[in-house]
Design an enzyme around this catalytic site. Structure first.
Site, PDB file in Angstrom:
ATOM      1  CB  SER A   1      -0.898   0.010   1.241  1.00 31.94           C
ATOM      2  OG  SER A   1      -1.510   1.267   1.435  1.00 31.94           O
TER       3      SER A   1
ATOM      4  CE1 TYR B   1      -4.264  -0.851   5.030  1.00 31.77           C
ATOM      5  CE2 TYR B   1      -3.174   1.202   4.418  1.00 31.77           C
ATOM      6  CZ  TYR B   1      -3.743  -0.010   4.065  1.00 31.77           C
ATOM      7  OH  TYR B   1      -3.772  -0.389   2.742  1.00 31.77           O
TER       8      TYR B   1
END
Length: 276
Positions: free
Chosen positions: A139, A152
């Site tokens: 990501s 995250y």
């Protein structure tokens, strides 16, 4: 004989799009996801539309015994695994002190340990054959910090570190380790995202308001012009696999990562001023 790809998180979003992309490329497929119904439907769609050869195994990647079963069944069916695509993942947004340890543990269990479990399960066969690819879908949050997303980012930075270290270790043994890093992707992202915040620093009503605001902000982000589509990420994964690239940042996210790499202080200041 056609190559074999194993894809986790394969029933929806990036995973589903990637399955279709690799099926069009002639691969035989082993697909895994937690929800049996959507996984079965993805397999049916692939078989009916592309005449693909598909093995669908409902799997929770946080459970190593289920992952081992997935790999064993794939090897029994196809005899080998040429490419592993680690894609299963969840997101969490919220202030650090308003997220619980349980949330952190759940996030790491999927985003990091899930990748580790599959790699450990497929690696012995790849090492035996001295051939294979491991593609970890990371990501933008594993390449630069994002506000209100400490958990995250921590999980995705862990994936980036794992990917880069394994690349150095395994490349001399004939195994390619590739990182593919999307930005925000227009898919069913919100359904799997965690926006709940704990009572560590606010009453329940305030926490619920904060969680609702975070969900609204994420929805607005998903509607912005620089969001990638699952098919775009799938094509980036395909291209990385076919050209043996070490790392790819997908779409407009490459500009953000590039800016942060060159001007971390300036970009950090901009991120600090993002409306909460």
């Amino acid at each position: 004989m056609a190559d074999v790809v194993l894809i986790t998180g394969a029933s929806e979003g990036i995973g589903r799009a990637t399955a279709f992309t690799f099926a069009r490329g002639g691969y035989r497929l082993a697909l895994a996801a937690r929800t049996a119904e959507t996984l079965k439907q993805t397999a049916i769609d692939l078989e009916q539309s592309l005449n693909a050869e598909v093995l669908a195994v409902p799997t929770d990647v946080t459970q190593p015994e289920q992952v081992q079963n997935l790999v064993e069944r794939t090897l029994e069916r196809y005899g080998r695994i040429d490419c592993l695509i680690n894609n299963a993942g969840i997101c969490m947004s919220g202030p650090f002190l308003q997220t619980t340890l349980e949330h952190w543990q759940a996030l790491m269990a999927v985003n990091f340990w899930g990748y580790l479990h599959t790699i450990r399960a497929v690696l012995p066969d790849m090492l035996k054959r001295k051939k294979g690819q491991i593609i970890n879908v990371g990501s933008i949050g594993g390449k630069m910090p994002l506000p209100q997303m400490s958990a995250y980012c921590a999980s995705k930075y862990a994936v980036s570190g794992l990917t880069e270290a394994l690349r150095l270790e395994l490349q001399p043994q004939g195994i390619q380790v590739i990182g593919v890093h999307p930005g925000i992707v227009s898919s069913n992202f919100l359904k799997r995202a965690i926006f709940e915040v704990g009572p560590a620093s606010s009453p329940d009503s305030q926490a619920q308001t904060s969680g609702g605001k975070a969900r609204e902000q994420m929805q607005q982000a998903l509607e912005s012009f620089w969001v990638s589509q699952p098919e775009e990420v799938a094509e980036a994964i395909w291209d990385a696999a076919r050209q043996s690239k070490s790392e790819v940042v997908v779409g407009m996210a490459q500009w953000a990562v590039g800016a942060y790499t060159l001007f971390p202080g300036w970009v950090g200041s901009l991120l600090q001023n993002v409306p909460r």
